[in-house]
Write a protein that holds these residues in place. Structure first.
Motif, PDB file in Angstrom:
ATOM      1  N   ILE A 105       2.181   5.599   2.310  1.00 14.77           N
ATOM      2  CA  ILE A 105       1.182   5.832   2.247  1.00 14.77           C
ATOM      3  C   ILE A 105       0.561   5.318   1.846  1.00 14.77           C
ATOM      4  N   ILE A 106       0.744   5.389   0.360  1.00 15.62           N
ATOM      5  CA  ILE A 106      -0.397   4.955  -0.727  1.00 15.62           C
ATOM      6  C   ILE A 106       0.281   3.558  -1.090  1.00 15.62           C
ATOM      7  N   GLY A 107       1.250   3.078  -1.031  1.00 16.44           N
ATOM      8  CA  GLY A 107       2.634   2.405  -0.667  1.00 16.44           C
ATOM      9  C   GLY A 107       2.207   1.178  -0.335  1.00 16.44           C
ATOM     10  N   ARG A 108       1.940   1.825   0.727  1.00 13.93           N
ATOM     11  CA  ARG A 108       1.774   0.801   2.318  1.00 13.93           C
ATOM     12  C   ARG A 108       0.551  -0.219   2.472  1.00 13.93           C
ATOM     13  N   GLU A 109      -0.734   1.065   1.617  1.00 13.77           N
ATOM     14  CA  GLU A 109      -2.213   0.818   1.440  1.00 13.77           C
ATOM     15  C   GLU A 109      -1.893  -0.837  -0.230  1.00 13.77           C
ATOM     16  N   LEU A 110      -0.877  -0.584  -1.063  1.00 13.92           N
ATOM     17  CA  LEU A 110      -1.294  -1.782  -1.787  1.00 13.92           C
ATOM     18  C   LEU A 110      -0.619  -2.756  -1.355  1.00 13.92           C
ATOM     19  N   LEU A 111       0.631  -2.575  -0.816  1.00 12.17           N
ATOM     20  CA  LEU A 111       1.239  -3.785  -0.034  1.00 12.17           C
ATOM     21  C   LEU A 111       0.394  -4.191   0.939  1.00 12.17           C
ATOM     22  N   VAL A 112      -0.324  -3.784   1.728  1.00 12.30           N
ATOM     23  CA  VAL A 112      -1.259  -4.472   2.978  1.00 12.30           C
ATOM     24  C   VAL A 112      -2.197  -5.192   1.983  1.00 12.30           C
ATOM     25  N   THR A 113      -2.598  -5.042   0.733  1.00 13.90           N
ATOM     26  CA  THR A 113      -3.835  -5.389   0.529  1.00 13.90           C
ATOM     27  C   THR A 113      -3.819  -6.531  -1.318  1.00 13.90           C
ATOM     28  N   GLY A 114      -2.281  -6.540  -1.168  1.00 11.62           N
ATOM     29  CA  GLY A 114      -1.746  -7.749  -1.665  1.00 11.62           C
ATOM     30  C   GLY A 114      -1.696  -8.741  -1.228  1.00 11.62           C
TER      31      GLY A 114
END
Length: 217
Positions: A105-114
Motif C-alpha cells: 500500500i505504501i509502495g503504491r502511494e510512493l509510486l503514484v506520487t512520483g
C-alpha cells in the motif's frame, strides 16, 4: 488560510493523537485485553472517524465557498497519505495486520506520487480516477474496524476490517497499475510531441489535462 485548509490541517493534527493512543496499547497474544487497551483503541477510532469525515467536509467547503487553492490541492492528499500510512504502520507494530500488505500500500502511494510529480514537471495533470477514490474509501472503512480491534457489545470488528483491508489492497494495486498506464500514455504522447517539435524547429508543447478533484489518488 481559508476554512477548507484549516479543516485539512485539523485532520493532520489528529494523526499524532491516534499514534500515541495506539502506542499505549500493550496487546499480548494469548492474554485477555485490559480495559485500558480497549479504551485507547476506542478513542483512537473516534479520532479516526472524525479525521475521515473532515476529508469530506473540507472538500465540500472548498467547492461551496470557492476556496479551491493550489495549497489545498497539495495539502489534502498529503493529509490522507499521512493518516493512512501512519495507522497502517502502527497496526503492523501491534501485529494486527501483515507487514507485506502495508509495504504494498505504501509502495503504491510512493509510486503514484512520483508519477504525478514527473507528469506535473511536464505540464501534465494526471486526474484522480474512480478507482483511487474507491481505494481511499475502502482503506478508511477498513482502518476504522481494524483500529477498534476489540470486541464491543458482542461485535468483533477485526474480521470485518481484515476482509475490507484485502479488498482495499486489490483496488489499491489495480489503481496503481491504472495510474502507471495513464502515465505511460502521456509519456509516449510527450515523446512524440517532442520529436515533432524538434523536426519543426519549435518547442514541444506538453498535453495538459485538468481535474476538478485530484485529492483522491
Amino acid at each position: 488560510m481559508n476554512l477548507a485548509n484549516k479543516i485539512t490541517l485539523g485532520r493532520i493534527l489528529f494523526i499524532p493523537i491516534i499514534i500515541v493512543l495506539l502506542y499505549l496499547v500493550d496487546d499480548i497474544e494469548g492474554q485477555a485485553p485490559n480495559m485500558g487497551d480497549k479504551v485507547s483503541c476506542l478513542i483512537a477510532t473516534i479520532c479516526l472517524v472524525f479525521a475521515c469525515l473532515s476529508d469530506i467536509v473540507d472538500g465540500w467547503v472548498a467547492r461551496r465557498e470557492k476556496q479551491v487553492t493550489r495549497f489545498g490541492k497539495f495539502l489534502d492528499p498529503l493529509a490522507d497519505k499521512l493518516l493512512v500510512c501512519s495507522i497502517l504502520i502502527m497496526l503492523t507494530r501491534l501485529a494486527w495486520i501483515p507487514a507485506w500488505v502495508v509495504i504494498i500500500i505504501i509502495g503504491r502511494e510512493l509510486l503514484v506520487t512520483g508519477l504525478r510529480a514527473m507528469a506535473a514537471d511536464q505540464g501534465v495533470v494526471i486526474a484522480a480516477d474512480k478507482y483511487g477514490k474507491i481505494k481511499t474509501i475502502l482503506q478508511s472503512i477498513a482502518l476504522v474496524f481494524l483500529t477498534l480491534h476489540y470486541e464491543w457489545f458482542g461485535l468483533n470488528p477485526e474480521p470485518i476490517g481484515q476482509v475490507l483491508l484485502y479488498i482495499a489492497l486489490v483496488v489499491t494495486v489495480f489503481s496503481g497499475v491504472n495510474y502507471l498506464k495513464v502515465f505511460h500514455v502521456h509519456w509516449l504522447e510527450g515523446a512524440v510531441a517532442s520529436n515533432v517539435g524538434e523536426k519543426a524547429g519549435a518547442s514541444p508543447v506538453a498535453d495538459k489535462t485538468s481535474s476538478k478533484d485530484s485529492d483522491a489518488e
